[in-house]
Design a protein around this motif. Structure first.
Motif, mmCIF file in Angstrom:
data_model
loop_
_atom_site.group_PDB
_atom_site.id
_atom_site.type_symbol
_atom_site.label_atom_id
_atom_site.label_comp_id
_atom_site.label_asym_id
_atom_site.label_seq_id
_atom_site.Cartn_x
_atom_site.Cartn_y
_atom_site.Cartn_z
ATOM 1 N N GLY A 1 0.786 -1.216 0.000
ATOM 2 C CA GLY A 1 0.000 0.000 0.000
ATOM 3 C C GLY A 1 0.824 1.275 0.000
ATOM 4 N N TRP A 2 2.027 1.219 -0.557
ATOM 5 C CA TRP A 2 2.932 2.361 -0.576
ATOM 6 C C TRP A 2 2.663 3.248 -1.793
ATOM 7 C CZ3 TRP A 2 8.164 -0.678 0.210
ATOM 8 C CH2 TRP A 2 8.167 -1.230 1.495
ATOM 9 N N GLU A 3 3.290 4.408 -1.774
ATOM 10 C CA GLU A 3 3.289 5.324 -2.915
ATOM 11 C C GLU A 3 4.628 5.177 -3.641
ATOM 12 O OE1 GLU A 3 2.720 10.116 -3.879
ATOM 13 O OE2 GLU A 3 2.728 9.384 -1.806
ATOM 14 N N VAL A 4 4.589 5.158 -4.960
ATOM 15 C CA VAL A 4 5.801 4.935 -5.751
ATOM 16 C C VAL A 4 5.981 6.063 -6.755
ATOM 17 C CG1 VAL A 4 7.064 3.314 -7.213
ATOM 18 C CG2 VAL A 4 5.403 2.443 -5.536
ATOM 19 N N LEU A 5 7.182 6.605 -6.808
ATOM 20 C CA LEU A 5 7.543 7.629 -7.777
ATOM 21 C C LEU A 5 8.604 7.080 -8.728
ATOM 22 C CD1 LEU A 5 7.904 10.781 -5.463
ATOM 23 C CD2 LEU A 5 5.881 10.016 -6.731
ATOM 24 N N GLY A 6 8.546 7.503 -9.972
ATOM 25 C CA GLY A 6 9.572 7.161 -10.945
ATOM 26 C C GLY A 6 10.412 8.396 -11.242
ATOM 27 N N VAL A 7 11.727 8.261 -11.116
ATOM 28 C CA VAL A 7 12.641 9.369 -11.395
ATOM 29 C C VAL A 7 13.023 9.318 -12.871
ATOM 30 C CG1 VAL A 7 14.844 10.458 -10.826
ATOM 31 C CG2 VAL A 7 13.542 9.250 -9.048
ATOM 32 N N GLN A 8 12.874 10.414 -13.566
ATOM 33 C CA GLN A 8 13.145 10.455 -14.997
ATOM 34 C C GLN A 8 14.594 10.858 -15.258
ATOM 35 O OE1 GLN A 8 9.671 12.947 -16.228
ATOM 36 N NE2 GLN A 8 8.941 11.060 -17.174
ATOM 37 N N ARG A 9 15.213 10.138 -16.195
ATOM 38 C CA ARG A 9 16.614 10.377 -16.610
ATOM 39 C C ARG A 9 17.595 10.262 -15.450
ATOM 40 N NH1 ARG A 9 18.156 11.484 -21.209
ATOM 41 N NH2 ARG A 9 19.981 12.682 -20.502
ATOM 42 N N ALA A 10 17.417 9.197 -14.681
ATOM 43 C CA ALA A 10 18.385 8.803 -13.657
ATOM 44 C C ALA A 10 18.622 9.917 -12.641
ATOM 45 C CB ALA A 10 19.689 8.359 -14.332
ATOM 46 N N THR A 11 19.853 10.042 -12.155
ATOM 47 C CA THR A 11 20.148 11.041 -11.126
ATOM 48 C C THR A 11 19.985 12.466 -11.648
ATOM 49 O OG1 THR A 11 22.505 10.841 -11.659
ATOM 50 C CG2 THR A 11 21.685 9.560 -9.778
ATOM 51 N N GLN A 12 20.023 12.645 -12.962
ATOM 52 C CA GLN A 12 19.802 13.987 -13.497
ATOM 53 C C GLN A 12 18.409 14.501 -13.129
ATOM 54 O OE1 GLN A 12 20.876 14.625 -17.583
ATOM 55 N NE2 GLN A 12 22.708 13.356 -17.445
ATOM 56 N N GLY A 13 17.442 13.600 -13.059
ATOM 57 C CA GLY A 13 16.097 13.994 -12.679
ATOM 58 C C GLY A 13 16.018 14.499 -11.250
ATOM 59 N N LEU A 14 16.888 13.977 -10.380
ATOM 60 C CA LEU A 14 16.896 14.427 -8.990
ATOM 61 C C LEU A 14 17.690 15.715 -8.811
ATOM 62 C CD1 LEU A 14 17.347 11.029 -7.095
ATOM 63 C CD2 LEU A 14 15.265 12.391 -7.331
ATOM 64 N N MET A 15 18.527 16.054 -9.786
ATOM 65 C CA MET A 15 19.269 17.307 -9.698
ATOM 66 C C MET A 15 18.461 18.487 -10.221
ATOM 67 S SD MET A 15 23.257 16.375 -10.572
ATOM 68 C CE MET A 15 22.980 15.251 -11.941
ATOM 69 N N ASN A 16 17.355 18.205 -10.926
ATOM 70 C CA ASN A 16 16.496 19.288 -11.407
ATOM 71 C C ASN A 16 15.714 19.897 -10.248
ATOM 72 O OD1 ASN A 16 17.362 18.814 -14.004
ATOM 73 N ND2 ASN A 16 15.610 17.518 -14.542
ATOM 74 N N HIS A 17 15.289 21.132 -10.441
ATOM 75 C CA HIS A 17 14.488 21.811 -9.412
ATOM 76 C C HIS A 17 13.217 22.357 -10.058
ATOM 77 C CE1 HIS A 17 13.768 23.737 -5.582
ATOM 78 N NE2 HIS A 17 13.456 24.852 -6.223
ATOM 79 N N PRO A 18 12.039 21.779 -9.748
ATOM 80 C CA PRO A 18 11.836 20.672 -8.814
ATOM 81 C C PRO A 18 12.293 19.341 -9.412
ATOM 82 C CG PRO A 18 9.781 21.221 -9.884
ATOM 83 C CD PRO A 18 10.777 22.255 -10.344
ATOM 84 N N PRO A 19 12.434 18.297 -8.603
ATOM 85 C CA PRO A 19 12.856 16.988 -9.123
ATOM 86 C C PRO A 19 11.907 16.492 -10.205
ATOM 87 C CG PRO A 19 12.956 17.029 -6.725
ATOM 88 C CD PRO A 19 12.253 18.292 -7.143
#
Length: 360
Positions: A35-53
């Protein structure tokens, strides 16, 4: 243990078949069972370096139809190390803190990273320095991640290389030619030796075993004396010249990469044997297409196991396939060294037992 968790999944490094199957399995397990929530990060770690992610919510509806899709629908990147990120002006900056900040901003309880040894090494360092709860899944067509017998993507790559050899048999026989198939594998010869045996190659050349052009030419001559008017050779891209020199190619936009050993061998064979020779470089076809049933199975098992590790709060682990089951091991143990072809292992012994020239 009963808290509703929010997790994210990313794919990093080169693409391969089976990535979507792993994403699907992890998402279904997390949502349907926990029953968790799942997010998919786009374009690997580059997606997490964007603002907003750069993330998308993964739902059962979104992932149900991706099992047989090649590549990764989240996108990936094999450049842009966050610890040495190249900015538009050419300068280098450590942007790893942005990933830790994104992890906290998104309210994540854990991250599943799907990648090869290079990507997993970067993710492990990010987890250590920025407090990320990390579980990793090994994927690479090269199958060179240590301690796991199989990585996601390998079986599909072998199937494609084997099919290429199957097709080359007929044109080689029709024209009495030597056909050379150059395949990927980076510094390991797992694709070449597995496909070579399955596809009936006469010569298999891999980086782990040195070879002699004289012996290759003698093998071709032996085939001719035995009434076989053609010869199939499969060679891994990282095989060096007889003198031990790597053969690489590059263009203005990329660093040097392996490529060209097939043409080198063709020229040497023409000199010593005179046989008409053709070269086929399989290239990125090995990465694409519908994943094989085995890759879908392995990816699905890894995805489920990765989510279960998060539920058990076992972090900084990599799932692995050993002895017909999924286990988990510390990430650092998994990436301490790469796994080459065992020169005296079962696969190599099988090739020699079939009379295939495997080198000296």
């Amino acid at each position: 243990m009963n808290k509703r968790k929010r997790i994210a999944i990313l794919t990093s490094g080169g693409d391969c078949s089976g990535l979507n199957a792993a994403i699907r399995a992890a998402t279904l397990r997390a949502i349907n069972h926990y029953g968790w929530e799942v997010l998919g990060v786009q374009r690997a770690t580059q997606g997490l370096m964007n603002h907003p992610p750069d993330v998308v919510e993964l739902t059962v509806e979104k992932v149900n139809s991706i099992l047989t899709m090649g590549g990764t629908f989240l996108g990936t990147a094999n450049q842009g190390n966050p610890f040495a990120f190249k900015l538009p002006d050419g300068s280098i900056e450590n942007r790893s803190a942005a990933i830790g900040e994104a992890y906290r901003t998104l309210g994540l309880d854990a991250l599943i990273g799907i990648g090869g040894d290079g990507s997993i090494s970067i993710l492990e360092k990010l987890a250590e320095e920025h407090g990320i709860n990390l579980v990793t899944i090994p994927k690479t067509i090269d199958n060179d991640v240590d301690v796991t017998e199989w990585a996601v993507g390998f079986h599909t790559a072998v199937n494609i290389a084997t099919e290429a050899l199957d097709r080359l048999h007929f044109t080689a026989a029709s024209h009495s030619r030597v056909m050379i198939l150059e395949v990927m594998g980076r510094d390991a010869g797992h694709i070449a030796i597995s496909a070579g045996i399955a596809g009936g190659a006469d010569v298999i050349l891999i980086p782990e075993i040195p070879y002699s052009m004289d012996h290759i030419c003698e093998k071709i001559a032996q085939q001719q004396r035995q009434g076989k008017n053609y010869c199939l050779i499969i060679v891994s891209e990282a095989v060096k010249t007889e003198e031990g020199e790597p053969i690489t190619c590059s263009n203005a936009s990329e660093k040097a990469r392996y490529g060209g050993i097939g043409n080198y061998l063709a020229d040497r064979i023409a000199e010593c044997n005179g046989a008409e020779t053709r070269v086929m470089v399989l290239g990125h076809l090995q990465r694409g297409g519908i994943p094989s049933p085995m890759d879908r199975l392995i990816a699905s098992a890894f995805g489920v196991a990765a989510v279960d590790l998060i539920a058990q709060e076992k972090f900084n682990r990599m799932v692995a396939w050993q002895n017909r089951q999924v286990i988990d091991i510390p990430i650092l143990d998994a990436i301490r060294q790469y796994r080459p072809v065992d020169r005296e292992g079962t696969v190599a012994k099988t090739a020699r037992g079939l009379g295939i020239y495997l080198g000296d």
